[in-house]
Design a protein around this motif. Structure first.
Motif, PDB file in Angstrom:
ATOM      1  N   TRP A  21       0.813  -1.210   0.000  1.00 22.92           N
ATOM      2  CA  TRP A  21       0.000   0.000   0.000  1.00 22.92           C
ATOM      3  C   TRP A  21       0.852   1.267   0.000  1.00 22.92           C
ATOM      4  O   TRP A  21       0.377   2.352  -0.330  1.00 22.92           O
ATOM      5  CB  TRP A  21      -0.966   0.005   1.194  1.00 22.92           C
ATOM      6  CG  TRP A  21      -0.282   0.071   2.523  1.00 22.92           C
ATOM      7  CD1 TRP A  21       0.177  -0.978   3.255  1.00 22.92           C
ATOM      8  CD2 TRP A  21       0.020   1.244   3.266  1.00 22.92           C
ATOM      9  NE1 TRP A  21       0.757  -0.521   4.424  1.00 22.92           N
ATOM     10  CE2 TRP A  21       0.666   0.847   4.452  1.00 22.92           C
ATOM     11  CE3 TRP A  21      -0.192   2.605   3.040  1.00 22.92           C
ATOM     12  CZ2 TRP A  21       1.113   1.756   5.401  1.00 22.92           C
ATOM     13  CZ3 TRP A  21       0.252   3.511   3.995  1.00 22.92           C
ATOM     14  CH2 TRP A  21       0.895   3.080   5.159  1.00 22.92           C
ATOM     15  N   GLY A  24       3.656   3.993  -4.703  1.00 20.33           N
ATOM     16  CA  GLY A  24       2.942   4.900  -5.596  1.00 20.33           C
ATOM     17  C   GLY A  24       3.501   4.798  -7.005  1.00 20.33           C
ATOM     18  O   GLY A  24       4.316   3.921  -7.314  1.00 20.33           O
ATOM     19  N   HIS A  25       3.074   5.723  -7.854  1.00 24.95           N
ATOM     20  CA  HIS A  25       3.504   5.715  -9.263  1.00 24.95           C
ATOM     21  C   HIS A  25       5.029   5.772  -9.391  1.00 24.95           C
ATOM     22  O   HIS A  25       5.619   5.032 -10.177  1.00 24.95           O
ATOM     23  CB  HIS A  25       2.907   6.904 -10.020  1.00 24.95           C
ATOM     24  CG  HIS A  25       1.434   7.049  -9.879  1.00 24.95           C
ATOM     25  ND1 HIS A  25       0.529   6.049 -10.182  1.00 24.95           N
ATOM     26  CD2 HIS A  25       0.685   8.095  -9.447  1.00 24.95           C
ATOM     27  CE1 HIS A  25      -0.696   6.473  -9.960  1.00 24.95           C
ATOM     28  NE2 HIS A  25      -0.634   7.712  -9.504  1.00 24.95           N
ATOM     29  N   VAL A  43      -0.283   3.275 -10.516  1.00 24.35           N
ATOM     30  CA  VAL A  43      -0.872   2.497  -9.428  1.00 24.35           C
ATOM     31  C   VAL A  43      -2.342   2.910  -9.350  1.00 24.35           C
ATOM     32  O   VAL A  43      -2.672   4.093  -9.453  1.00 24.35           O
ATOM     33  CB  VAL A  43      -0.160   2.776  -8.089  1.00 24.35           C
ATOM     34  CG1 VAL A  43      -0.852   2.062  -6.942  1.00 24.35           C
ATOM     35  CG2 VAL A  43       1.294   2.359  -8.171  1.00 24.35           C
ATOM     36  N   PHE A  45      -5.682   3.665  -7.435  1.00 21.75           N
ATOM     37  CA  PHE A  45      -6.098   4.094  -6.102  1.00 21.75           C
ATOM     38  C   PHE A  45      -7.613   4.120  -6.007  1.00 21.75           C
ATOM     39  O   PHE A  45      -8.302   4.408  -6.986  1.00 21.75           O
ATOM     40  CB  PHE A  45      -5.551   5.494  -5.789  1.00 21.75           C
ATOM     41  CG  PHE A  45      -4.062   5.521  -5.603  1.00 21.75           C
ATOM     42  CD1 PHE A  45      -3.504   5.274  -4.367  1.00 21.75           C
ATOM     43  CD2 PHE A  45      -3.217   5.786  -6.672  1.00 21.75           C
ATOM     44  CE1 PHE A  45      -2.126   5.287  -4.184  1.00 21.75           C
ATOM     45  CE2 PHE A  45      -1.848   5.806  -6.507  1.00 21.75           C
ATOM     46  CZ  PHE A  45      -1.298   5.555  -5.257  1.00 21.75           C
ATOM     47  N   CYS A  51      -6.645   5.295  -0.942  1.00 25.27           N
ATOM     48  CA  CYS A  51      -5.674   4.225  -0.674  1.00 25.27           C
ATOM     49  C   CYS A  51      -5.420   3.403  -1.937  1.00 25.27           C
ATOM     50  O   CYS A  51      -6.287   3.263  -2.784  1.00 25.27           O
ATOM     51  CB  CYS A  51      -6.195   3.309   0.425  1.00 25.27           C
ATOM     52  SG  CYS A  51      -6.347   4.109   2.011  1.00 25.27           S
ATOM     53  N   SER A  52      -4.221   2.843  -1.993  1.00 31.01           N
ATOM     54  CA  SER A  52      -3.875   1.967  -3.107  1.00 31.01           C
ATOM     55  C   SER A  52      -4.788   0.750  -3.112  1.00 31.01           C
ATOM     56  O   SER A  52      -5.130   0.206  -2.070  1.00 31.01           O
ATOM     57  CB  SER A  52      -2.425   1.506  -2.966  1.00 31.01           C
ATOM     58  OG  SER A  52      -2.125   0.484  -3.892  1.00 31.01           O
ATOM     59  N   GLY A  56      -1.416  -2.227 -10.257  1.00 32.44           N
ATOM     60  CA  GLY A  56      -1.149  -1.137 -11.179  1.00 32.44           C
ATOM     61  C   GLY A  56      -0.712  -1.682 -12.523  1.00 32.44           C
ATOM     62  O   GLY A  56      -0.752  -2.897 -12.765  1.00 32.44           O
TER      63      GLY A  56
END
Length: 87
Positions: A21, A24-25, A43, A45, A51-52, A56
């Motif tokens: 979690w 990110g990207h 990713v 969200f 939240c993730s 992705g």
């Protein structure tokens, strides 16, 4: 020969599951950048919570990085074994 040119110009996408979690990207891009030039890394969200969702997509403009990624048995990012498949 025309199909080879067409494939070379289209993006080669990967689905990446079981993301931590905290990823990110930028972290996703940084991990896959070691295999080749990343066209984009995204990713997914949750729109309500921010939240993730734990997965992705990564895209390359060339098939060679995908082949290198597939040849590695395990991909680990921040302690999680990633589920990597062609998208």
């Amino acid at each position: 020969m025309a199909t080879a040119n067409k494939i070379g110009k289209s993006l080669q996408r990967l689905y990446v599951g079981n993301l931590p979690w905290t990823v990110g990207h930028q972290e996703l891009r940084a991990y896959f950048k070691e295999f080749g030039r990343v066209s984009y890394a995204n990713v997914v969200f949750d729109k309500k919570t921010g939240c993730s969702r734990g997965y992705g997509f990564v895209a390359f403009s060339d098939i060679k990085p995908i082949e290198r990624i597939e040849s590695e048995q395990k991909h680990v990012l921040e302690g999680n074994y990633l589920n990597v498949q062609k998208a």
